[in-house]
Motif scaffolding. Structure first.
Motif, PDB file in Angstrom:
ATOM      1  N   PHE A  24     -22.745  11.647  28.683  1.00 39.38           N
ATOM      2  CA  PHE A  24     -21.798  12.435  29.262  1.00 39.38           C
ATOM      3  C   PHE A  24     -20.010  12.963  29.246  1.00 39.38           C
ATOM      4  CE2 PHE A  24     -19.416  14.209  33.296  1.00 39.38           C
ATOM      5  CZ  PHE A  24     -20.022  15.134  33.187  1.00 39.38           C
ATOM      6  N   LEU A  25     -20.061  11.407  29.074  1.00 37.62           N
ATOM      7  CA  LEU A  25     -17.942  11.125  29.040  1.00 37.62           C
ATOM      8  C   LEU A  25     -18.324  11.681  27.872  1.00 37.62           C
ATOM      9  CD1 LEU A  25     -17.124   8.039  29.562  1.00 37.62           C
ATOM     10  CD2 LEU A  25     -16.508  10.042  30.691  1.00 37.62           C
ATOM     11  N   ALA A  26     -19.427  11.457  26.299  1.00 37.51           N
ATOM     12  CA  ALA A  26     -18.993  12.164  25.207  1.00 37.51           C
ATOM     13  C   ALA A  26     -19.086  13.654  25.116  1.00 37.51           C
ATOM     14  CB  ALA A  26     -19.707  11.540  23.916  1.00 37.51           C
ATOM     15  N   LEU A  27     -19.935  14.043  25.644  1.00 33.16           N
ATOM     16  CA  LEU A  27     -20.173  15.341  25.761  1.00 33.16           C
ATOM     17  C   LEU A  27     -19.204  16.084  26.237  1.00 33.16           C
ATOM     18  CD1 LEU A  27     -23.594  16.529  27.261  1.00 33.16           C
ATOM     19  CD2 LEU A  27     -22.156  16.983  24.673  1.00 33.16           C
ATOM     20  N   VAL A  28     -18.544  15.797  27.189  1.00 31.97           N
ATOM     21  CA  VAL A  28     -17.102  15.750  27.919  1.00 31.97           C
ATOM     22  C   VAL A  28     -15.812  15.877  27.291  1.00 31.97           C
ATOM     23  CG1 VAL A  28     -15.368  15.724  30.079  1.00 31.97           C
ATOM     24  CG2 VAL A  28     -18.082  15.920  30.414  1.00 31.97           C
ATOM     25  N   MET A  29     -15.910  14.493  26.466  1.00 40.18           N
ATOM     26  CA  MET A  29     -14.781  14.255  25.831  1.00 40.18           C
ATOM     27  C   MET A  29     -14.207  15.727  24.374  1.00 40.18           C
ATOM     28  SD  MET A  29     -12.990  12.347  26.897  1.00 40.18           S
ATOM     29  CE  MET A  29     -12.080  12.353  24.863  1.00 40.18           C
ATOM     30  N   ALA A  30     -15.605  16.231  24.220  1.00 38.55           N
ATOM     31  CA  ALA A  30     -16.254  16.767  23.035  1.00 38.55           C
ATOM     32  C   ALA A  30     -15.674  18.297  23.953  1.00 38.55           C
ATOM     33  CB  ALA A  30     -17.273  17.156  21.768  1.00 38.55           C
ATOM     34  N   VAL A  31     -16.165  19.089  24.690  1.00 35.61           N
ATOM     35  CA  VAL A  31     -15.204  19.977  25.243  1.00 35.61           C
ATOM     36  C   VAL A  31     -14.625  20.244  26.002  1.00 35.61           C
ATOM     37  CG1 VAL A  31     -16.006  21.678  27.108  1.00 35.61           C
ATOM     38  CG2 VAL A  31     -18.053  20.297  25.936  1.00 35.61           C
ATOM     39  N   THR A  32     -13.584  18.947  26.238  1.00 30.33           N
ATOM     40  CA  THR A  32     -11.743  18.810  26.746  1.00 30.33           C
ATOM     41  C   THR A  32     -11.133  19.228  25.788  1.00 30.33           C
ATOM     42  OG1 THR A  32     -12.786  17.228  28.498  1.00 30.33           O
ATOM     43  CG2 THR A  32     -10.805  17.365  27.781  1.00 30.33           C
ATOM     44  N   SER A  33     -11.391  18.257  24.701  1.00 28.00           N
ATOM     45  CA  SER A  33     -11.192  18.583  23.087  1.00 28.00           C
ATOM     46  C   SER A  33     -10.800  19.813  22.853  1.00 28.00           C
ATOM     47  CB  SER A  33     -11.657  17.232  21.817  1.00 28.00           C
ATOM     48  OG  SER A  33     -12.106  16.078  22.951  1.00 28.00           O
ATOM     49  N   VAL A  34     -11.461  20.434  22.799  1.00 26.18           N
ATOM     50  CA  VAL A  34     -12.335  21.200  22.203  1.00 26.18           C
ATOM     51  C   VAL A  34     -10.959  22.402  22.120  1.00 26.18           C
ATOM     52  CG1 VAL A  34     -13.176  23.496  21.471  1.00 26.18           C
ATOM     53  CG2 VAL A  34     -13.932  20.881  19.980  1.00 26.18           C
ATOM     54  N   THR A  35     -11.539  22.435  24.213  1.00 23.91           N
ATOM     55  CA  THR A  35     -11.313  23.594  24.746  1.00 23.91           C
ATOM     56  C   THR A  35      -9.647  22.753  24.627  1.00 23.91           C
ATOM     57  OG1 THR A  35     -13.432  24.191  25.810  1.00 23.91           O
ATOM     58  CG2 THR A  35     -11.702  25.037  27.296  1.00 23.91           C
ATOM     59  N   GLY A  36      -9.179  21.688  25.049  1.00 21.40           N
ATOM     60  CA  GLY A  36      -7.675  22.038  25.819  1.00 21.40           C
ATOM     61  C   GLY A  36      -7.318  21.835  24.326  1.00 21.40           C
ATOM     62  N   ILE A  37      -7.183  21.614  23.325  1.00 20.43           N
ATOM     63  CA  ILE A  37      -6.792  21.671  21.420  1.00 20.43           C
ATOM     64  C   ILE A  37      -6.621  23.460  21.279  1.00 20.43           C
ATOM     65  CG2 ILE A  37      -6.699  21.803  19.393  1.00 20.43           C
ATOM     66  CD1 ILE A  37      -7.799  18.714  19.794  1.00 20.43           C
ATOM     67  N   ALA A  38      -7.574  23.799  21.847  1.00 16.24           N
ATOM     68  CA  ALA A  38      -8.432  25.401  21.719  1.00 16.24           C
ATOM     69  C   ALA A  38      -7.154  26.043  22.570  1.00 16.24           C
ATOM     70  CB  ALA A  38      -9.318  25.674  21.853  1.00 16.24           C
TER      71      ALA A  38
END
Lengths: 876, 229
Positions: free
Chosen positions: A36-50
């Motif tokens: 779950f954390l890995a998925l959240v990190m992927a979404v957070t990184s991409v959404t945050g960065i985007a």
């Protein structure tokens, strides 16, 4: 509904309910937290960065557009056909015009050379004018420039002319009233150096004919400003090129300012690289955690199959779990991404001076798609393998797990990664280069880590028992350990690459324009004025810099041969503020050449004397700052005359080597010098730089004007009036506004880079944790058995420590080698920086690998010595 | 109810093919209780796995309630298991993430029966665990876990019950109580019971005892006859 259909529906609902139950219980048991954390990190990184890049990029473009006062500019030394402007308006673009020229202005008691700028009523299209009602105060933003019959003046003009706001001055034949004090104009530095060679006077475009200052042959700069949406601008740009038969084109801030363009390009590359690293690392973490999750569920599936579950029902259960988990992760990731981007924007609020446009929904879509692509690519293959679990496992645990093909997870994972890279970069070449590089590095790392782990046998046998135990464990799990070392290496390597790149980029930018960068050029200074100017600055407490003697010289021959190079075939060369300013200053208002400005306005003047270049040359015994001798030797005061030092790129282009004889012509005299040294020059430091520097005594007799720089704070600028009154023939070029704007942009992109680094670091940490956890079960089992056989806590902990530390150390070494290799490629070919080895990393890399992996490993496995062996074995 | 025809199982090893079961022919009638006995490695569990459709034979066939397992693929065998078969294993094989009640409800729910909760709670009460419904397997003793497993086996209304060393992980007293319960329910539900054990005394509780040695049936007799002799 028939009974069969009803039963089927109930069965499906039962499966879904079972999925939710398993999801909840596995979550509570901690099994799904890392996934779950890995998925959240992927979404957070991409959404945050985007979100961040989306809004920041728009802000940067706005900020950059402010430097032009428009989105695009068409500039030149002559008016363009009126039809070109009306066409732009008809296409829906906003337009404005400016005309810049230098002129003497007169009050009743004084006169002053000013840089005049006539603006149309719609000016500026981007950014804002700030004006005040009295000099030397901050002012407030105002709508539009001066109305006809009015001029706005920079603060220091008023005391220089001994006037106040409301008084009248003469510009040419026109008497104009001083309406306001001009504090800020967005495109102050545009329009060429000579257009800024004096304090600003702004007037309305309608007053230009009244002044009658523009005569045939006058040196005038015309600028046509356009603003609108990107597509319309592109369409108009294409139309314009066609109309002008390729002679004119619209330019944006990247064309206008090499310094800004460079910073923006590098920042974009870094952000792209950072977000790619973040997503790929999160993907690796997802793959590792999903693999472990599926391994721990083989027995579940076997039981379910004995109870009558089919493979399809198994897939429904586990895909449902993943979809629900991904949906929750996406929502959490959106929220976290939104908070992160807001936090950063708050931190940057002091330097982001423009209003940020609202975020679009696109970053959220990108974040969600990334989560599903990551799941499909990295989590699905091991989970789909579950459907092939044999129910016979309920009787025999040692039965081999049937796989869907050993290579399938890798193939799907690699395909997903390639798709993600291609999707983010939109660049097939970059994707190919990255994929091939990673493949090569992976192959190399696999072989090296396998060899290193294999060689551990002879080392292990000579040590104590904890060491022996650790080494034998390392050997037993060689295949797993190779994979683990590979993952650790790539993760540490990614973090090292990003950290070093970030440090080098920021260092580079800070070195480009450090805090105390001089922000005014003094030109056209005669030898007799140098001492007086130095005294003036001393008296006023202003730090001064070296005065470079300077004049134009023509390069006649190299070793008796005429110079040949692409430089003389009309190709663009590197921007050079010294050449640009000096040549314009020399030509001044007497320059009759009227034509379109080119990107290399100050490049070689070839004129009527053939294609031989004229260069601004100087002589000094002191190597200028940011110059580095790479061949030959710099001279000292005792070096005889007749020596020259040549800029490295220029020397390479012309084929100049140490010892070559070069003949120059200046002031109708020729002289020959020998090449004593070749040096690199930092062209983007906004300081005097020269292609040729001569040793003292060579040219002293030819006479020259001097060039220097000085740092003047805003409150000291009033002194320029006194300076120009004392030395009316010198030219002061003010680049303080440009430097401030560039420093602002660099500060923003630096902060963005810091944020991305932190996000990637977090993803890296997650991968490390997932990777350590991936082999925990086997370690637990072995060590629980060892404990039942009487092995002590200390022995087990020490052997685990040694095992993890060894893996971390090997991974650290490999990561360091890989990081330096990748950095070489990235710095030389992508970021256009000079690569240099980072010697401290060769010690820090392995040490960090050793310490971090050992700590993570021990932290995750210490349960094995704290819980009774029976409990450990029961849980597995 | 169950018929095996020339049932053979071989597995590849580094030293060639190893025969685990060889030409086993059996015929087990509905409602019969059969014990399969033999030393470790004699092929008991393999035979159970093949008869239950958990594994495929190398040759021969198993006919389960008239269905040839060889003719069915894995998915069809799974469906057949869900309809016909219940299991009790030595290591209980409960899903650790589910409570006792949920474990028992599972096979009923998989059949799409809306009354799963009632049926499961009744069964748990029947095996004496009415106060342990909401406990997870790791909160139950070995005997309790096996009782949950027995309740689950009967929950699906299976017609054939396969039990693999059901007392293997239990102490003697607990094991005896569990076996009593198993036989009680077996009688009550009129299930065909196939019990794999190496415990001769436990085997004697069944009506028929089949002995395996090195993968071959060396004896197949009524327990009554053996006792009589």
């Amino acid at each position: 509904m028939s009974d069969a259909a009803l039963t089927h529906k109930r069965s499906f609902l039962s499966l879904f309910r079972l999925s939710l139950t398993l999801l909840w219980r596995d979550w509570a048991g901690g099994e799904l937290k890392l996934l779950f954390l890995a998925l959240v990190m992927a979404v957070t990184s991409v959404t945050g960065i985007a979100l961040f890049t989306d809004r920041l990029e728009q802000a940067l473009l706005l900020e950059s557009a402010n430097m032009l006062a428009a989105d695009r500019v068409l500039s030149g030394r002559q008016e363009v056909p009126r039809q070109w402007i009306t066409e732009a308006a008809s296409q829906g673009l906003q337009t404005a015009e400016t005309i810049s020229f230098t002129s003497m202005v007169f009050s009743d008691t004084a006169n002053l050379l000013v840089s005049a700028k006539a603006v149309s009523s719609s000016y500026p299209l981007r950014g804002e004018l700030i004006a005040a009602d009295e000099p030397f105060i901050r002012g407030i933003p105002v709508e539009g420039g001066p109305v006809p019959g009015e001029v706005w003046l920079e603060s220091r003009v008023l005391p220089a002319l001994d006037i106040d706001v409301g008084d009248s001055i003469y510009v040419g034949e026109a008497e104009l009233r001083v309406g306001k004090v001009l504090v800020v104009e967005p495109d102050r530095q545009q329009g060429g150096m000579v257009d800024n060679a004096g304090p600003r006077l702004m007037l309305n475009l309608a007053d230009v004919p009244v002044t009658n200052v523009i005569q045939p042959g006058s040196r005038v700069s015309y600028r046509y400003l356009f603003a609108g949406d990107e597509d319309t601008l592109d369409v108009y740009g294409a139309w314009l090129q066609e109309q002008s038969e390729g002679q004119s084109r619209l330019r944006d801030v990247r064309d206008e300012s090499e310094e800004v363009s460079d910073a923006l390009n590098k920042a974009e590359s870094f952000l792209l690289l950072g977000s790619l690293f973040a997503v790929l690392l999160a993907g690796v973490a997802i793959a590792l955690t999903a693999k472990r999750y599926s391994e721990r569920h083989y027995d579940y599936v076997a039981i379910l199959k004995t109870l009558g579950c089919t493979s399809n029902q198994i897939s429904v259960i586990y895909i449902s779990i993943q979809i629900v988990l991904a949906a929750i992760a996406i929502v959490v990731g959106w929220f976290a991404g939104w908070i992160i981007h807001h936090l950063i924007l708050q931190i940057l609020s002091s330097i982001i001076v423009v209003d940020l446009p609202p975020a679009s929904f696109q970053p959220f879509i990108i974040g969600s798609l990334t989560a599903f692509i990551c799941l499909l690519s990295f989590a699905l293959p091991p989970l789909l393998a579950l459907r092939h679990t044999s129910p016979l496992r309920v009787l025999r645990k040692d039965i081999d797990q049937t796989k869907i093909g050993a290579h399938v997870p890798y193939i799907v994972g690699i395909t997903g990664s390639v798709f993600l890279i291609l999707w983010y970069s939109q660049d097939l070449v970059l994707t190919s280069v990255l994929v091939l590089s990673v493949a090569a590095i992976t192959l190399f790392l696999s072989v090296v880590s396998y060899l290193l782990l294999r060689s551990s046998s002879s080392v292990g046998m000579k040590a104590g028992s904890a060491w022996k135990l650790a080494m034998s464990a390392t050997r037993r799990r060689r295949k797993q350990n190779v994979l683990q070392v590979l993952v650790f290496s790539i993760t540490i390597m990614s973090l090292l690459v990003l950290t070093l790149l970030r440090t080098d980029l920021i260092d580079d930018w800070q070195a480009q324009l450090p805090e105390n960068t001089p922000n005014h050029f003094l030109m056209n200074v005669t030898q007799s004025q140098v001492e007086g100017i130095q005294n003036f600055f001393d008296e006023n407490g202003i730090e001064q810099n070296i005065f470079y003697p300077m004049f134009a010289a023509r390069l006649n021959s190299i070793n008796g041969e005429p110079p040949r190079s692409r430089f003389f075939d009309g190709e663009e060369e590197r921007g050079n503020i010294t050449e640009r300013g000096a040549q314009q200053a020399e030509q001044g208002d007497a320059d009759d050449a009227v034509g379109q400005e080119s990107a290399s306005e100050g490049s070689d003047s070839t004129g009527s004397r053939g294609r031989r270049p004229t260069r601004q040359i100087t002589w000094t015994d002191i190597l200028p700052p940011d110059n580095q001798v790479i061949a030959g030797q710099w001279w000292d005061a005792n070096t005889p005359a007749g020596m020259v030092s040549v800029e490295a790129d220029y020397a390479r282009q012309l084929g100049i080597n140490i010892g070559d004889e070069i003949e120059f012509e200046a002031n109708q005299q020729t002289f020959t010098v020998a090449v004593q040294s070749i040096r690199t020059v930092r062209w983007d430091n906004m300081q005097p730089n020269f292609y040729f520097i001569f040793s003292s005594g060579t040219l002293d007799h030819l006479g020259a004007t001097y060039l220097s720089t000085v740092l003047m704070e805003q409150e000291q600028k009033i002194l320029l009036n006194d300076l120009l009154r004392l030395f009316p023939t010198i030219i002061v070029i003010e680049i303080d506004a440009l430097i401030e704007q560039i420093q602002n942009i660099i500060a923003q992109v630096t902060s963005a880079i810091e944020l991305i680094s932190i996000l990637v670091l977090a993803c890296g940490a997650l991968v490390l944790l997932s990777c350590v956890n991936a082999t925990l079960d086997e370690r637990f089992r072995e060590n629980a058995i060892l404990r039942t056989l009487g092995a002590g806590r200390k022995l087990i902990l020490t052997s685990l420590l040694i095992e993890f530390a060894s893996i971390g150390f090997i991974a650290g070494i490999i990561a360091t080698v890989g990081a330096e290799g990748s950095l070489y490629y990235l710095q030389e070919f992508v970021f256009e920086q000079d690569f240099h080895m980072h010697y401290w990393v060769w010690i820090a890399g392995p040490l960090i690998g050793m310490v971090v992996i050992a700590m993570l490993g021990i932290n995750s496995t210490r349960r094995v010595v704290n819980v009774s062996p029976l409990n450990v074995l029961r849980q597995l | 109810m169950i018929r095996t025809e020339k049932l053979t199982k071989t597995v590849p090893t580094s030293e060639g093919l190893l025969t685990i079961l060889k030409n086993v022919d059996l015929d087990i009638a509905e409602g019969e209780a059969v014990a399969i006995v033999g030393e470790s490695g004699s092929g008991k569990s393999t035979l159970l796995g093949l008869m239950a459709g958990l594994d495929s034979p190398s040759s021969g066939d198993v006919v389960l309630d008239g269905n040839s397992l060889v003719a069915l693929d894995k998915e069809e065998r799974a469906i057949l298991r869900g309809q016909l078969v219940g299991f009790v294993f030595q290591s209980f094989q409960l899903l650790p993430s589910l409570t006792a009640l949920e474990n028992v409800m599972l096979p009923i729910e998989l059949k799409g029966d809306p009354d799963a909760r009632n049926k499961a709670s009744n069964l748990l009460s029947r095996v004496g665990l009415e106060k342990r419904w909401h406990h997870y397997p790791n909160q139950l003793s070995g005997g309790e876990q096996q009782r949950v497993a027995i309740a689950r086996a009967f929950a699906s209304e299976a017609r054939i019950l396969f039990a693999d060393e059901p007392t293997g992980n239990l102490d003697t007293a607990t094991g005896a109580r569990v076996i009593d319960l198993l036989f009680e329910l077996n009688k009550e539900y009129a299930t065909t019971l196939i019990l794999v054990t190496h415990d001769e005394r436990l085997a004697e509780k069944c009506g028929r005892k089949i002995k395996l040695v090195a993968g071959e049936v060396v004896s197949d007799r009524k327990v009554e006859e053996i006792t009589h002799e």
